[in-house]
Every structure is written in structure tokens, then in C-alpha cells.
Design a protein around this motif. Structure first.
Motif, PDB file in Angstrom:
ATOM      1  N   THR A 126       0.855  -1.161   0.152  1.00 31.41           N
ATOM      2  CA  THR A 126      -0.064   0.004   0.162  1.00 31.41           C
ATOM      3  C   THR A 126       0.984   1.172   0.026  1.00 31.41           C
ATOM      4  OG1 THR A 126      -1.605  -1.151   1.224  1.00 31.41           O
ATOM      5  CG2 THR A 126      -1.842   1.171   1.098  1.00 31.41           C
ATOM      6  N   LEU A 127       1.708   1.285   0.844  1.00 30.15           N
ATOM      7  CA  LEU A 127       2.647   2.380   0.867  1.00 30.15           C
ATOM      8  C   LEU A 127       3.915   2.606  -0.089  1.00 30.15           C
ATOM      9  CD1 LEU A 127       2.642   3.175   4.850  1.00 30.15           C
ATOM     10  CD2 LEU A 127       1.442   4.302   3.032  1.00 30.15           C
TER      11      LEU A 127
ATOM     12  N   ASN B 229       1.141   9.917   6.678  1.00 27.06           N
ATOM     13  CA  ASN B 229       1.757   8.306   6.775  1.00 27.06           C
ATOM     14  C   ASN B 229       0.786   7.378   5.846  1.00 27.06           C
ATOM     15  OD1 ASN B 229       3.778   9.376   8.431  1.00 27.06           O
ATOM     16  ND2 ASN B 229       2.613   9.506  10.266  1.00 27.06           N
TER      17      ASN B 229
ATOM     18  N   PRO C 154      -1.212   6.176  -0.071  1.00 26.91           N
ATOM     19  CA  PRO C 154      -0.479   5.318  -0.906  1.00 26.91           C
ATOM     20  C   PRO C 154       0.344   6.013  -1.997  1.00 26.91           C
ATOM     21  CG  PRO C 154      -2.636   4.679  -0.746  1.00 26.91           C
ATOM     22  CD  PRO C 154      -2.655   6.077  -0.119  1.00 26.91           C
TER      23      PRO C 154
ATOM     24  N   GLY D 192       1.711   8.873  -1.491  1.00 23.91           N
ATOM     25  CA  GLY D 192       2.642   9.883  -0.820  1.00 23.91           C
ATOM     26  C   GLY D 192       2.501  11.587  -1.390  1.00 23.91           C
TER      27      GLY D 192
END
Ligand SMILES: Cc1cc2nc3c(=O)[nH]c(=O)nc-3n(C[C@H](O)[C@H](O)[C@H](O)COP(=O)(O)O)c2cc1C
Ligand code: SF4
Ligand code: SF4
Length: 275
Positions: free
Chosen positions: A44-45, A212, A215, A217
Motif C-alpha cells: 500500500t505504501l 503517513n 499510498p 505519498g
């Protein structure tokens, strides 16, 4: 039990957790019944999308993705095509959708998996709460959905132990060229590609949760309040996870699309399994 497998590998994209919940349940059942360890890679990130998975024929893969506009999430497509390098790895494809339709998403995921070297032996389309709405597919997956997920995990283990590697036939176009075009309540096209969440600064506590969880950024801490300055895929992670409810999407076309979904869909489709 004659087990030649060394691990169950989960692979998931899940901005608001619905898809991860489904993936964990199936991975858990398979890992327990085969008595092998499990591990989940969650891409996800952005940082997790810097690496890929190398899998062999003694790994088992469960790959789960949410459905966005009837397909796998467009902005994840490039990563998905290089996320896995498998060698005949027995695999399970899962799509999770919000009660409208999964259209071509399952066929597309199966196709990506096969092109990555996976041997797909099972697939499923599961309803979970639609992240756009508090009224669509609420309470899904239900207790009975979860029971059928467990049964499906069990069926996958049966297939493996019996050395049955047949590929299921799944509905949809494996090489789709179009996405579902969202509609407004009046039936015309809803255009909210450029919409972004807005922050009610009076509610923001500068906790940076939104920063945070994005996904893409695309949220930056700007002095006291978040600044939205990149691509927004409307995944809902920031506004669903903001502890004070400071974030929302106010775009009129987006809100009309959500109203259209609530008017026309109940989100009561049963879980579907293919094996
Ligand atoms: C951008 C976007 C597009 C979506 N498109 C669809 C769709 O075409 N059909 C559908 O039934 N649900 C759709 N959904 C709902 C999601 O598939 C569903 O809420 C899913 O559970 C979200 O996964 P997550 O909880 O892992 O983030 C969409 C959600 C988002 C954020
Ligand atoms: S999550 Fe909510 S409260 Fe925290 S910084 Fe973002 S907008 Fe502000
Ligand atoms: S800014 Fe857009 S992409 Fe980022 S978390 Fe929020 S809804 Fe998702």
C-alpha cells in the motif's frame, strides 16, 4: 500430511484495510491447515513498492487487490506487473469490491499473475464495505462471508494436497481496455479525477496520520496543516483514518456519484469462488 510447501505468501494493496482483512483470513487458513508459516507483503505504501517477490514452486501465493473502477487500481498496475517473479507458484487471486461490481478486475488480476509465473488454482470476488459510503455494503464481509472464506481456504489446501493445479475459469476480460465510468444521480458522467480531500483546519490536530497513510505519498506536513500536492486516487485512507474527521471530499461530482451508488446498489452480492 505430505507437505512440500515451505510458506504461504500474502500480497496485498489495501488503503483502508478491507482487502487486507480478506487476504489475512485466507492466508491464515491455508497456513494453519498446511502447518507452514505465513508472511504478508503489503504494498500500500510507496516504500513497499521498491521491492518485488521472488517465488518458487514450493511457495504458495495469495494475492488480493481492491477493485477500483471495475479493474485493479490503475496507479498500481505498473508495480503489479513487476511485483512478483514466480516459477510455477501455486496461487490464489482475490478481488475485494464495494458492492457495485468487480467487472474485469478478477480476470485482469489472474492475467497479471499468470504473466508473472504464477499457477492460479483458485480465485474469489468478495464484497467489503464501500469506502466511499457509510451505507453501501456495510457489515461486509459478514460472519457468513468469513465462514465461506475459511471454507475456500480449506478447498485450496485440498487441491494442493491432491496435486490438482487446474486453473479456474473467471468472468471478465483478461486484457481490459476500459475502466468503469462513474455516473451521477442524473445518469450523466461524474468527473472527479482531479478532486482531492479538503481539510477543515479547525479540526486538524497536526497528528500527520494522513501523511503517513497516503499510498501516493501525496500529503505533506505543511507548518500546521496537511498540503495535498500530488496525485489523489480517492482511496479514502486519509479521510477514513483522520482521528478528528477533519478531511472530506467536497467535489460535487464525487458526492453525486456516491449518492448514485447508494440509490442503486445494496452491496448484498454473495462471495463468489472459482476453483
Ligand atoms: C477509487 C475507488 C474506486 C472504486 N471502484 C469500485 C468499483 O468499480 N466497484 C465496486 O464495487 N467497488 C469499488 N470501490 C470500492 C472498493 O473496491 C472497496 O471499498 C474495497 O473494500 C476497498 O479496499 P480497502 O478497504 O482494502 O482499501 C472503489 C473504491 C475506490 C477507492
Ligand atoms: S490526520 Fe486529520 S488531524 Fe491528523 S494531520 Fe491529517 S487532517 Fe490533521
Ligand atoms: S490524498 Fe487521495 S490518495 Fe492520498 S490517502 Fe487521501 S484519498 Fe488516498
Amino acid at each position: 500430511m505430505d507437505v512440500k510447501y515451505k510458506r504461504v505468501q500474502g500480497l496485498v494493496f489495501s488503503p483502508t484495510g478491507g482487502t487486507r482483512h480478506v487476504c489475512e483470513r485466507i492466508v491464515g487458513t491455508m497456513s494453519r491447515e498446511m502447518n507452514v508459516p505465513s508472511v504478508i507483503k503489503d504494498y500500500t505504501l510507496p516504500a513497499e513498492r521498491e521491492t518485488s517477490l521472488q517465488l518458487s514452486s514450493d511457495d504458495l501465493l495469495v494475492w488480493a487487490t481492491p477493485v477500483y473502477a471495475g479493474r485493479v487500481p490503475n496507479k498500481m498496475l505498473e508495480y503489479m506487473k513487476m511485483a512478483v517473479c514466480a516459477k510455477d507458484t501455486p496461487s490464489v487471486a482475490i478481488v475485494v469490491y464495494g458492492g457495485r461490481s468487480y467487472d474485469d478486475a478478477l480476470a485482469e488480476l489472474v492475467s497479471i499473475m499468470k504473466q508473472s509465473g504464477c499457477k492460479v488454482i483458485g480465485a474469489a470476488a468478495i464484497v467489503a464495505r464501500h469506502v466511499f459510503s457509510d451505507n453501501l455494503a456495510v457489515g461486509r464481509p459478514s460472519a457468513s462471508d468469513v465462514a465461506s472464506l475459511d471454507l475456500f481456504g480449506h478447498r485450496m489446501v485440498d487441491k494442493l494436497l491432491l496435486h490438482i493445479f487446474s486453473e479456474p475459469i473467471v468472468p471478465g476480460d483478461a486484457e481490459p481496455t476500459k475502466y468503469y465510468a462513474p455516473l451521477k444521480t442524473d445518469g450523466t458522467k461524474a468527473s472527479f479525477l482531479k478532486a482531492k480531500p479538503v481539510c477543515d483546519n479547525s479540526l486538524c490536530t497536526s497528528c500527520w496520520t494522513c501523511v503517513n497513510v497516503c499510498p501516493m505519498g501525496s500529503i505533506k506536513p505543511d507548518e500546521k496543516y496537511p498540503r495535498f500536492d500530488g496525485i489523489c486516487i480517492k482511496c479514502a485512507a486519509c479521510w477514513r483514518m483522520c482521528p478528528t474527521g477533519a478531511l472530506s471530499i467536497t467535489d460535487v461530482d464525487f458526492l453525486s456519484h456516491v449518492a448514485m451508488l447508494e440509490d442503486n446498489y445494496k452491496g448484498n452480492q454473495p462471495p463468489l469462488f472459482f476453483y
